[in-house]
Scaffold this motif. Structure first.
Motif, PDB file in Angstrom:
ATOM      1  N   LEU A  98       0.833  -1.205   0.000  1.00 44.07           N
ATOM      2  CA  LEU A  98       0.000   0.000   0.000  1.00 44.07           C
ATOM      3  C   LEU A  98       0.870   1.258   0.000  1.00 44.07           C
ATOM      4  N   GLN A  99       1.905   1.246   0.839  1.00 36.55           N
ATOM      5  CA  GLN A  99       2.788   2.413   0.915  1.00 36.55           C
ATOM      6  C   GLN A  99       3.452   2.688  -0.432  1.00 36.55           C
ATOM      7  N   GLN A 100       3.938   1.640  -1.069  1.00 32.98           N
ATOM      8  CA  GLN A 100       4.627   1.808  -2.352  1.00 32.98           C
ATOM      9  C   GLN A 100       3.700   2.353  -3.429  1.00 32.98           C
ATOM     10  N   GLU A 101       2.463   1.848  -3.454  1.00 33.75           N
ATOM     11  CA  GLU A 101       1.510   2.307  -4.475  1.00 33.75           C
ATOM     12  C   GLU A 101       1.081   3.750  -4.226  1.00 33.75           C
ATOM     13  N   ILE A 102       0.873   4.113  -2.953  1.00 28.91           N
ATOM     14  CA  ILE A 102       0.468   5.487  -2.640  1.00 28.91           C
ATOM     15  C   ILE A 102       1.614   6.456  -2.940  1.00 28.91           C
ATOM     16  N   ALA A 103       2.840   6.081  -2.535  1.00 31.23           N
ATOM     17  CA  ALA A 103       4.003   6.941  -2.785  1.00 31.23           C
ATOM     18  C   ALA A 103       4.196   7.152  -4.288  1.00 31.23           C
ATOM     19  N   LYS A 104       3.978   6.101  -5.062  1.00 30.60           N
ATOM     20  CA  LYS A 104       4.104   6.194  -6.514  1.00 30.60           C
ATOM     21  C   LYS A 104       3.068   7.172  -7.081  1.00 30.60           C
ATOM     22  N   SER A 105       1.828   7.083  -6.572  1.00 29.61           N
ATOM     23  CA  SER A 105       0.771   7.950  -7.085  1.00 29.61           C
ATOM     24  C   SER A 105       1.021   9.411  -6.735  1.00 29.61           C
ATOM     25  N   LEU A 106       1.639   9.659  -5.573  1.00 32.47           N
ATOM     26  CA  LEU A 106       1.902  11.029  -5.156  1.00 32.47           C
ATOM     27  C   LEU A 106       2.955  11.709  -6.030  1.00 32.47           C
ATOM     28  N   LYS A 107       3.753  10.899  -6.718  1.00 29.98           N
ATOM     29  CA  LYS A 107       4.759  11.438  -7.634  1.00 29.98           C
ATOM     30  C   LYS A 107       4.168  11.715  -9.014  1.00 29.98           C
ATOM     31  N   SER A 108       2.946  11.218  -9.222  1.00 34.37           N
ATOM     32  CA  SER A 108       2.279  11.409 -10.499  1.00 34.37           C
ATOM     33  C   SER A 108       1.493  12.716 -10.481  1.00 34.37           C
ATOM     34  N   LYS A 109       1.816  13.639 -11.383  1.00 31.99           N
ATOM     35  CA  LYS A 109       1.121  14.927 -11.431  1.00 31.99           C
ATOM     36  C   LYS A 109      -0.354  14.742 -11.746  1.00 31.99           C
ATOM     37  N   GLU A 110      -0.662  13.717 -12.522  1.00 32.12           N
ATOM     38  CA  GLU A 110      -2.056  13.472 -12.885  1.00 32.12           C
ATOM     39  C   GLU A 110      -2.853  12.972 -11.687  1.00 32.12           C
TER      40      GLU A 110
END
Length: 325
Positions: A270-282
């Motif tokens: 969960l942490q990895q997926e959320i952190a990844k999404s936070l780096k996505s401008k979209e």
């Protein structure tokens, strides 16, 4: 016998590791509930829906937001602490429920934020902003404070509810400014903002994302930012520290928590997926536009942050003599 005991321990560890890997490979197999301890229409919902949408896309299963307001967030926290620790029930942790409520409620708190929950990641930090209606006679923070000193107990401010971050922020500020304001609690930020714009109440000290639309639209006037630095989306609005309240800082923050006992492999995923999404401008566009500062740290870093915030707010609650109405 000793060698046999060691062998059994190694075998047990290998079995647990295998089971954990199988659980991670299968997770998630069904929809995930993200509980929000507050009513709809506020900053918490903006953050929660952003996280839910990005997780739904990355995990391939629906992540839906379930608002459970009441009791300064305590009702939802108590419910989630009893949920199965299987990764299918998450809760949006908040400065109030995780750092302030332990000091505010003491032994009456129906959960232990450090023992009943496991941190996943700190999602975002959000500046609190003192705002008034655009029709208000208060053009500056000095105008508001000056009138409050002349008319103690006659100026009303609104918050999303008793024990909410906005309630605590304004009580903290009032104690520093030496003024006496009347707290009017609402069931969420939505109805509070309606009354603020309409002039039924005179001020608020709320999270920026819930105010940004009305500020952009010209219905609200921001007077000061509570964070230690100016907001990038409101660069022309001074911080309270700049306005003479040295060292004053109050921001809201939001993170994802799960019931204690949730497998570490699921927490890490969960942490990895959320952190990844936070780096996505979209994925994070809405939060960024509304002034949030995105984080996405590790579970251990979030745990350390929570502990530090608990210590800081315990001092604030004691100094400002904050209590739940």
């Amino acid at each position: 016998m000793i060698a046999m005991g060691i062998t059994r321990k190694i075998l047990s560890c290998l079995i647990l590791l295998a089971v954990s890997k199988l659980a991670l490979a299968a997770y998630p197999e069904k929809s995930i509930r993200l509980v929000v301890p507050f009513a709809t229409g506020g900053t918490s919902e903006i953050v929660a829906r952003s996280v839910a949408n990005s997780l739904s896309n990355s995990l391939g299963q629906s992540v839906y937001v379930d608002n459970k307001p009441g009791g300064a967030g305590n009702i939802a926290m108590e419910e989630v602490k009893r949920a199965n620790p299987d990764g299918y029930t998450l809760i949006l942790g908040h400065v109030g429920t995780l750092a302030v409520n332990p000091a505010l409620f003491g032994k009456k708190l129906p959960y232990d934020p450090n023992k009943d929950f496991a941190p996943v990641t700190l999602v975002a930090k959000v500046p609190n902003v003192i705002a008034v209606s655009a029709k208000s006679p208060y053009k500056t923070l000095g105008d508001l404070v000056g009138d409050a000193k002349k008319n103690p107990g006659k100026i009303n401010y609104g918050s999303a509810g008793n024990g909410s971050a906005g309630h605590l922020a304004m009580e903290y500020f009032s104690s520093e400014a030496g003024i006496d304001l009347v707290h009017v609690p609402y069931k969420g930020s939505g109805p509070m903002l309606t009354d603020l714009i309409g002039g039924q109440i005179q001020a608020t000290f709320n999270g920026l994302p819930s105010l940004m639309g009305q500020i952009k639209g010209g219905a609200l006037r921001p007077l000061a930012v509570g964070s230690s630095e100016r907001s990038k989306v409101l660069p022309g609005v001074a911080t309270l520290s700049e306005l003479g309240y040295k060292g004053f800082e109050t921001s809201q923050w939001y993170g994802i928590m799960v019931p204690a006992g949730t497998p570490q492999s699921i927490i890490d995923k969960l942490q990895q997926e959320i952190a990844k999404s936070l780096k996505s401008k979209e994925d994070s566009k809405k939060m960024l536009e509304d002034g949030a500062v995105l984080v996405g740290d590790t579970p251990s870093q979030f745990a350390t942050f929570i502990k530090l915030e608990q210590g800081r707010w315990a001092k604030v609650v004691e100094k400002a003599k904050i209590s739940v109405d």
